[in-house]
Structures are given as C-alpha cells and as structure tokens.
Motif scaffolding. Structure first.
Motif, mmCIF file in Angstrom:
data_model
loop_
_atom_site.group_PDB
_atom_site.id
_atom_site.type_symbol
_atom_site.label_atom_id
_atom_site.label_comp_id
_atom_site.label_asym_id
_atom_site.label_seq_id
_atom_site.Cartn_x
_atom_site.Cartn_y
_atom_site.Cartn_z
ATOM 1 N N ALA A 13 4.434 -8.673 4.159
ATOM 2 C CA ALA A 13 5.244 -7.667 4.860
ATOM 3 C C ALA A 13 5.591 -8.138 6.275
ATOM 4 N N GLN A 14 4.685 -8.848 6.910
ATOM 5 C CA GLN A 14 4.980 -9.389 8.241
ATOM 6 C C GLN A 14 6.136 -10.376 8.167
ATOM 7 N N MET A 15 6.165 -11.162 7.098
ATOM 8 C CA MET A 15 7.272 -12.091 6.913
ATOM 9 C C MET A 15 8.585 -11.326 6.744
ATOM 10 N N VAL A 16 8.555 -10.263 5.953
ATOM 11 C CA VAL A 16 9.748 -9.435 5.776
ATOM 12 C C VAL A 16 10.223 -8.902 7.122
ATOM 13 N N TYR A 17 9.302 -8.411 7.918
ATOM 14 C CA TYR A 17 9.636 -7.867 9.232
ATOM 15 C C TYR A 17 10.275 -8.937 10.116
ATOM 16 N N ASP A 18 9.660 -10.116 10.154
ATOM 17 C CA ASP A 18 10.169 -11.193 11.006
ATOM 18 C C ASP A 18 11.554 -11.654 10.552
ATOM 19 N N LEU A 19 11.751 -11.765 9.248
ATOM 20 C CA LEU A 19 13.056 -12.169 8.716
ATOM 21 C C LEU A 19 14.122 -11.119 9.035
ATOM 22 N N ALA A 20 13.770 -9.867 8.840
ATOM 23 C CA ALA A 20 14.720 -8.778 9.125
ATOM 24 C C ALA A 20 15.031 -8.707 10.613
ATOM 25 N N LEU A 21 14.033 -8.938 11.438
ATOM 26 C CA LEU A 21 14.236 -8.930 12.885
ATOM 27 C C LEU A 21 15.243 -10.006 13.296
ATOM 28 N N LEU A 37 5.416 -1.536 -1.314
ATOM 29 C CA LEU A 37 5.328 -0.491 -0.295
ATOM 30 C C LEU A 37 5.263 -1.090 1.103
ATOM 31 N N GLN A 38 4.411 -2.088 1.286
ATOM 32 C CA GLN A 38 4.269 -2.717 2.603
ATOM 33 C C GLN A 38 5.580 -3.355 3.048
ATOM 34 N N CYS A 39 6.283 -3.994 2.122
ATOM 35 C CA CYS A 39 7.542 -4.663 2.474
ATOM 36 C C CYS A 39 8.638 -3.652 2.798
ATOM 37 N N VAL A 40 8.682 -2.553 2.061
ATOM 38 C CA VAL A 40 9.660 -1.499 2.338
ATOM 39 C C VAL A 40 9.401 -0.897 3.720
ATOM 40 N N MET A 41 8.135 -0.673 4.036
ATOM 41 C CA MET A 41 7.789 -0.126 5.346
ATOM 42 C C MET A 41 8.132 -1.105 6.467
ATOM 43 N N ALA A 42 7.928 -2.388 6.193
ATOM 44 C CA ALA A 42 8.251 -3.409 7.199
ATOM 45 C C ALA A 42 9.742 -3.426 7.501
ATOM 46 N N LEU A 43 10.566 -3.276 6.468
ATOM 47 C CA LEU A 43 12.015 -3.222 6.681
ATOM 48 C C LEU A 43 12.403 -2.013 7.515
ATOM 49 N N ALA A 44 11.764 -0.884 7.238
ATOM 50 C CA ALA A 44 12.056 0.333 8.006
ATOM 51 C C ALA A 44 11.704 0.134 9.478
ATOM 52 N N ASP A 45 10.578 -0.521 9.748
ATOM 53 C CA ASP A 45 10.177 -0.784 11.137
ATOM 54 C C ASP A 45 11.183 -1.713 11.821
ATOM 55 N N ALA A 46 11.640 -2.721 11.089
ATOM 56 C CA ALA A 46 12.605 -3.657 11.669
ATOM 57 C C ALA A 46 13.931 -2.956 11.967
ATOM 58 N N LYS A 47 14.349 -2.097 11.056
ATOM 59 C CA LYS A 47 15.612 -1.376 11.264
ATOM 60 C C LYS A 47 15.526 -0.461 12.480
ATOM 61 N N GLU A 48 14.378 0.153 12.657
ATOM 62 C CA GLU A 48 14.207 1.042 13.812
ATOM 63 C C GLU A 48 14.358 0.269 15.114
ATOM 64 N N LYS A 49 13.960 -1.001 15.085
ATOM 65 C CA LYS A 49 14.024 -1.811 16.301
ATOM 66 C C LYS A 49 15.406 -2.422 16.508
ATOM 67 N N THR A 50 16.072 -2.843 15.421
ATOM 68 C CA THR A 50 17.335 -3.575 15.554
ATOM 69 C C THR A 50 18.573 -2.730 15.246
ATOM 70 N N GLY A 51 18.396 -1.664 14.474
ATOM 71 C CA GLY A 51 19.540 -0.875 14.034
ATOM 72 C C GLY A 51 20.253 -1.459 12.839
ATOM 73 N N ARG A 52 19.778 -2.616 12.340
ATOM 74 C CA ARG A 52 20.385 -3.262 11.178
ATOM 75 C C ARG A 52 19.512 -3.047 9.954
ATOM 76 N N LYS A 53 20.147 -2.896 8.799
ATOM 77 C CA LYS A 53 19.416 -2.710 7.543
ATOM 78 C C LYS A 53 19.498 -3.964 6.691
#
Length: 396
Positions: free
Chosen positions: A167-175, A200-216
């Motif tokens: 999930a951390q990787m998902v977050y970093d990639l999305a960021l 679940l962890q990866c979906v949550m990581a994407l949501a966190d990244a979107k909250e920070k960047t505004g991109r989905k």
C-alpha cells in the motif's frame, strides 16, 4: 517469428471483406506442408476434426456434410513449406457458448503439429453473444484522467511484501501521478499478503494520495485464482473499492472473462495478463498467433486492456509481432470497442520514443522494476518516467 506476411496479405483483407456477405464464421490456419496437395489434405482433416470428429464417410452424402462439417474456403501458399487455409463453420453448431466457439476454432487441432490458428472472423449476427469491452480505450481514458497520449502504468512488487508495504508503494506511485497502478500477477492470496487485506490497504492508500494531490489514480486488483473463486474475488475487489481487476485468461479461461465483462452488476474495467500463455503463442508452426490471442480473443471476451511482452525487454517478441498485437486490439470486429495494448516486460524509458512509433499514442506503458530501480524515491521516479513519456510523445 513475424506474422507480417499473413496480416498484410491480400487474403487477410479479402477474408475480412467477404465475411460481411457470409452467414458462416471463418478461421484461418497456417499449415506446414511441402506441397499444395498435402496442405489441402491437412486442411480437410482440420475441417473434419474441428466439427464432427469422426471418419468423414459416416456423414458423406448427408446434410451434416453440407452444413456442420467445416468447409475449405481458400488455400494459398504462405511461403516455402507453408500454406494458409481458411475454413468456414456453421454458427448454429456453436450456439451461444464461447467455450464451443473456442473449441471449434482450435480444439483438437491444437494438438496437431504444424497447424497454427492465425485469425478468425465472425458474421455480424454472432456478436449478439459478445458485447465485448465495457470501457475500451475511451472509457479507460475517462477513468484514469488521461484524455490523450500514452499512459503510464506501474505494478506493486515484489512478492513477499506485506499489505502495508504494498500500500505504501501505491501511495508513493499515486503521489507521483501514476495514472494506473496494478498488483503484480504473482500477488494472489498469500498468508503474508491476504487478498482482501491487500486490496483494502491499497484502496485506502489511493484515497490518502488523492486527498493530498487532488488527482485520482486507478488501482487494479489481481483476481486470478482457482475456478469460480476468480469471480468471487472480482466482486470482492469491487465491493472493497478497487478501480478494476486483472486476470490471466490462460489460467482462468476466456469464458470466465466474458461472463464477468457482460454482467451489468460488475461494471469494472478488466485487464488481462499474459502469464502461462507462452506455449500458445511462441511457435510459428503451432498454437495461436499473438494477433489472435492477445488482440481478437481478448476483445471478444470483453477485456478493456491486454498486457503482453514487448520487444526490447527480457522477452522474445519482435517489433513486427508486437505491432500485430497492437493492430489486433483495434482491427474491425463489428462494433466492439477498441482496447488498450499494454506492452511490458523489462520496459525502460530509453525505449519510449521507439515504442510510441511502433504502438502509437493509444498505448498503456507498463513499467515495473525499472521504475523502482531508477532511484531511492518512488514518487520522484514516477515523475521522472512521466516526464520522459511526455517527451517521447512530443508533449514537452
């Protein structure tokens, strides 16, 4: 291992055009044979084997011989020692089942050396049973927010990491702005990375990244598993919040993909992975052409994108073969949507320009290990690869 001679031949163009006037469906086979007469003998054996699977004299002179038995429509020389045979089949012998369509195209004959399925053509009426991709290229562009040009995709790996680490990787990639992020194909339901927890962890990581960047970004969950468990995982992934699913049809079967793709209650894009398909596509004298397997069959089953191994990486496909796969994702198949070709397998940014020349801008570039090893910061690496892809496409 090029398929160029057939797919650029007059025969292929004629078959495509003639089918609009036909009520039968056709398959074209490459037959290894020293002479025309020997090729004709093999083609007739294919026509019989693929339909009635019994001595022809049992049906000779009966309506079955005139309808059910495959009919040789054309036989032309391909090159020295090989011929292209086009055989037509009766749609009523297939009915509504994709399993029987696949069986009639290349069932028992797939066990015969020297015969390769090159392509197939269906009359318009048969497509009533095959709605094809739900999203296709235009729909996936809308979902990932990339309206034009090539799209970057990456994979979380390697096998052995925990859901939290993945999930951390998902977050970093999305960021970093990666539009599409998928599970590695080996991530299934290991005890150290259970399927539900990972998704679940990866979906949550994407949501966190979107909250920070505004991109989905999109997260694609690998749902390949045993039997009907594939469908169960696909619906679980949807319920948890995944943006799409991935499956390996050489393991799950194309018919399962079709069932999922045409179910109105599912409604997620489907990515196909090529693992286990090598024996089907690698031999020039046997199996199925990559154009047919990755292009035609994937679209018929309803996939929205198909992953395959690209030239220039650690696998053996030539530029010609890769170009034919890309053409298979967009060649005319009634009203089926075009789908994304997704070259992969040792992708490097230095190849982007050449690959865009071969594949065109309507391509998803899957970069896994090279993106991770570019530097210690995965987010920075993602931004770097996006810049290089834009430069190669002439967007910068």
């Amino acid at each position: 291992m090029s398929n160029t001679s057939f797919f650029e031949s007059e025969l292929f163009s004629e078959l495509t055009e003639d089918l609009h006037q036909s009520s039968r469906f056709t398959a074209t086979y490459r037959i290894a044979a020293p002479t025309y007469e020997e090729a004709k003998k093999i083609a007739f054996a294919v026509a019989v084997e693929q339909t009635i699977e019994c001595p022809y004299e049992l049906v000779d002179g009966t309506p079955i011989a005139d309808t059910i038995v495959g009919q040789i429509e054309d036989l032309k020389k391909a090159e020295a020692g090989a011929y292209y045979a086009t055989i037509s089949y009766e749609p009523e012998a297939v009915g509504d089942e994709m399993a029987e369509l696949l069986n009639m195209l290349f069932g028992n004959t797939s066990l015969q050396p020297g015969v390769r399925l090159m392509s197939f053509e269906l009359p318009e009426t048969m497509y009533n049973n095959y709605p094809g991709p739900r999203f296709g290229r235009s729909g996936l562009r809308d979902l990932c927010g990339v309206p034009h040009g090539p799209i970057l995709m990456s994979a979380i790996k390697p096998l052995g990491r925990s859901p939290k680490e993945l999930a951390q990787m998902v977050y970093d990639l999305a960021l970093g702005g990666c539009p599409i992020i998928k599970d590695d194909h080996s991530l299934m339901d290991q005890h150290y990375a259970p399927f539900k927890e990972r998704v679940l962890q990866c979906v949550m990581a994407l949501a966190d990244a979107k909250e920070k960047t505004g991109r989905k970004s999109m997260y694609i969950a690998n749902c390949t598993t045993d039997g009907l468990g594939f469908l169960e995982r696909a619906y679980q992934a949807k319920e948890i919040g995944a943006d799409g699913i991935m499956a390996a049809p050489a393991i799950t079967g194309f018919t399962m993909i079709r069932d999922l793709a045409r179910d109105p209650d599912f409604g997620l894009p489907i990515f196909l992975h090529p693992c286990f398909s090598g024996p089907q596509v690698l031999s020039q004298d046997a199996g199925i052409s990559p154009f047919c397997y990755y292009g035609q069959l994937s679209r018929l089953a309803g996939a929205d994108a198909v992953i395959f191994t690209s030239f220039g990486g650690r696998f053996s496909f030539s530029q010609d073969t890769c170009q034919k796969i890309a053409e298979g994702t967009e060649s005319k198949m009634a009203d089926l949507r075009t789908i994304f070709p997704v070259p992969s397998g040792g992708m490097r940014w230095q190849l982007f320009k050449e690959m865009i020349r071969i594949y065109g801008p309507d391509t998803i570039f899957l970069v896994g290990g090279a993106l991770q090893t570019e530097g210690p910061d995965l987010t920075a690496n993602t931004k770097f690869f996006l810049e290089k892809l834009a430069e190669a496409a002439g967007e910068k």
